[in-house]
Design an enzyme around this catalytic site. Sequence first.
Site, PDB file in Angstrom:
ATOM      1  N   LYS A 184     104.676 -29.484  11.243  1.00  0.00           N
ATOM      2  CA  LYS A 184     104.030 -30.597  11.374  1.00  0.00           C
ATOM      3  C   LYS A 184     102.551 -30.363  11.811  1.00  0.00           C
ATOM      4  O   LYS A 184     102.218 -29.668  12.815  1.00  0.00           O
ATOM      5  CB  LYS A 184     104.398 -31.412  12.290  1.00  0.00           C
ATOM      6  N   ASP A 244      96.520 -37.217  17.091  1.00  0.00           N
ATOM      7  CA  ASP A 244      97.153 -38.465  16.950  1.00  0.00           C
ATOM      8  C   ASP A 244      96.795 -39.420  17.836  1.00  0.00           C
ATOM      9  O   ASP A 244      97.074 -39.206  19.246  1.00  0.00           O
ATOM     10  CB  ASP A 244      99.162 -38.000  17.382  1.00  0.00           C
ATOM     11  N   LYS A 259      97.911 -45.142  21.381  1.00  0.00           N
ATOM     12  CA  LYS A 259      98.593 -44.510  22.885  1.00  0.00           C
ATOM     13  C   LYS A 259      97.542 -44.892  23.756  1.00  0.00           C
ATOM     14  O   LYS A 259      96.319 -44.942  23.802  1.00  0.00           O
ATOM     15  CB  LYS A 259      98.568 -42.881  22.730  1.00  0.00           C
ATOM     16  N   ASP A 288      99.155 -31.742  18.685  1.00  0.00           N
ATOM     17  CA  ASP A 288     100.021 -32.338  17.709  1.00  0.00           C
ATOM     18  C   ASP A 288     100.236 -31.654  16.531  1.00  0.00           C
ATOM     19  O   ASP A 288     101.198 -32.124  15.665  1.00  0.00           O
ATOM     20  CB  ASP A 288      99.776 -33.849  17.583  1.00  0.00           C
ATOM     21  N   GLU A 335     104.377 -41.143  13.315  1.00  0.00           N
ATOM     22  CA  GLU A 335     104.088 -40.434  12.222  1.00  0.00           C
ATOM     23  C   GLU A 335     104.598 -39.054  11.743  1.00  0.00           C
ATOM     24  O   GLU A 335     104.553 -38.774  10.475  1.00  0.00           O
ATOM     25  CB  GLU A 335     102.612 -40.713  12.281  1.00  0.00           C
ATOM     26  N   ARG A 393     107.362 -37.511  11.584  1.00  0.00           N
ATOM     27  CA  ARG A 393     108.487 -37.548  10.688  1.00  0.00           C
ATOM     28  C   ARG A 393     108.244 -38.087   9.300  1.00  0.00           C
ATOM     29  O   ARG A 393     109.174 -37.667   8.371  1.00  0.00           O
ATOM     30  CB  ARG A 393     109.675 -38.423  11.390  1.00  0.00           C
TER      31      ARG A 393
END
Length: 456
Positions: free
Chosen positions: A221, A226, A233, A244, A307, A309
Site C-alpha cells: 500500500k 492520507d 481525519k 501510510d 481508501e 483497501r
Amino acid sequence: MTPDFAPASDAALPLWLVWAGDPLPDDAGGWPAACGFAGKAGQICLLPDAEGGLRGALMGLGSRTDAARDRFPLARAHALPQGDWRLAALPDGLDPDRLALGWLLGQYRFTRYKGAPSQGPRLVCPEGVDAARLRAIAGGEFLTRDLINTPASDLGPDRLEAAARALANDLGARIEVICGAQLLKQNFPLIHAVGRASAIEPRLIDIRLGDSGPMLTIVGKGVCFDTGGLNLKPGASMGLMKKDMGGAATALGLLSMLARSGDAAGLRLRVLIPAVENSVAGNAFRPGDILSSRKGLSVEVNNTDAEGRLVLADAMTYAAEEEPDLMITLATLTGAARVALGPDLPPLYCDDDATATAIQDAGMAVGDPLWRMPFWDGYEPQIEPGIADLDNAPAGGMAGSITAALFLRRFAQGAGRYAHLDIYGWQPVAAPGRPKGGVGQGARAILAALPQILVR
C-alpha cells in the site's frame, strides 16, 4: 546510511555480555562491583588497564526471564565509546545472527534533515556469522525506515516512484509505471478514484526481478499521505499519515533484502505499489459513491478514509491475473489491528495453515513477530451492503481488521496462496535497534520463511 561491521583486528577491544547474576570474567576483579555493575539490561562497565587506558567492557543483558522483552540486546552497545569492539564470548541462549543484526539495526539514524551523527563504536562481525547477508537485511530495513520517515512534502507518489526506479536500476530489475489517466484507460478505476484529487497523479508501480522459478508477488500500500478524504481525519489522527505508505516501503525493503542477500535466486519476484495521495478537492471521491473495480465488483464507499483497501484491490486483481504461487499484501490498513494487538505485533491473515505457521514461526525466530488472525467467514455479510457487491467500511466498527482482510481476499482469487499483513510501520517509543519513527514489519519474517513456503 549504510550498515556495516568493523574489519577484523587484533586491536578491537573485547566486550563481555553478562546475564544478571552470572559470574563475571575472571580478570574483571572488583572494579565492576565498585562501579555498581549488576548486569542490568544495557548497563555498561568500562574496564581500565594498568595504565588507566581502556582494555574492554562489560554490558549487562538483564535477567533471563526478561530476555523476551528485548529483541536486539546488542543494539544497546552503541553507548560504548568510539573505537572497534569484538564479542569476547557468546553467552548461552543468544543467537549470534540476531545479536549481530541488532548491532547493525542500532546504527540507523534518519539524517536527511538534521545531518549525520558523530562516529560511534564499531563491532567486528562475530565468527561464523554471514556478514554480507546481515548487511543486506539491515540495508533493506534502512531503506524502509528512510522512506517512511520522509514527509509527504518530499515523498509524494512521484517521489515514491523515483525511489522505486532507483532501487530497480540498482538491482537490474524491470520497472513499469501506469500513471494518471492511463489508469482509467488500462482499467484501474479504484486507484484512480482514490488519487485523483491530489495535485500529484496517482500511479501503479510494477517491478519484476527474475525470469524462472516459483512466483512471489508482493503488493504494498502506497498512500503517501492520507487526509481521510472527505471523511477528513482530525488533526491528531493525521499527524502520522506520512507513514501510510509503510506497506510500499516495506515491500521495497523486502525486495532489496531478497536481491542483495541472494535469496531471490530461483524466484520470479514482482512488487506492485499503488501510489496515491488521499486528498481533499472538488473532484475527490465521496461517501456514498459506488465505484467499479478492475475485477468487475462494485464497491460502495461508506468512508473515504478506508481508501487503502480500494487501491490494493485493483493492484491485487492485476497481480492475481498472472496466478502467482504466493501473493502477499503489506499495508498500514486499520486502526483496529492496533487496538487488538498494539504497534509491535501485526496481524497475519492466511488460509493456508503451513504458510501461516512458517511465516509466524520465522518471525518469532528473527525478532520480527506476527500473530495469526482468522479470515472469519462468518463476517462476510458485513462487507456486502446490498446496493453494491462490497462495502469498503462496514458499520459498527467491530472486527475492523478482519473485515478489511476479508475485503482484500475477494481480490486475491487466482493466486495459489494469499497472505495479508496489517502492519503499523511505526515505532512509537524508542527501543534497542528500533528508534522512534518508521520501521519495517514482516519483511524479515517473510525472508526467513521463504525456503519453507516456496520450493525452488
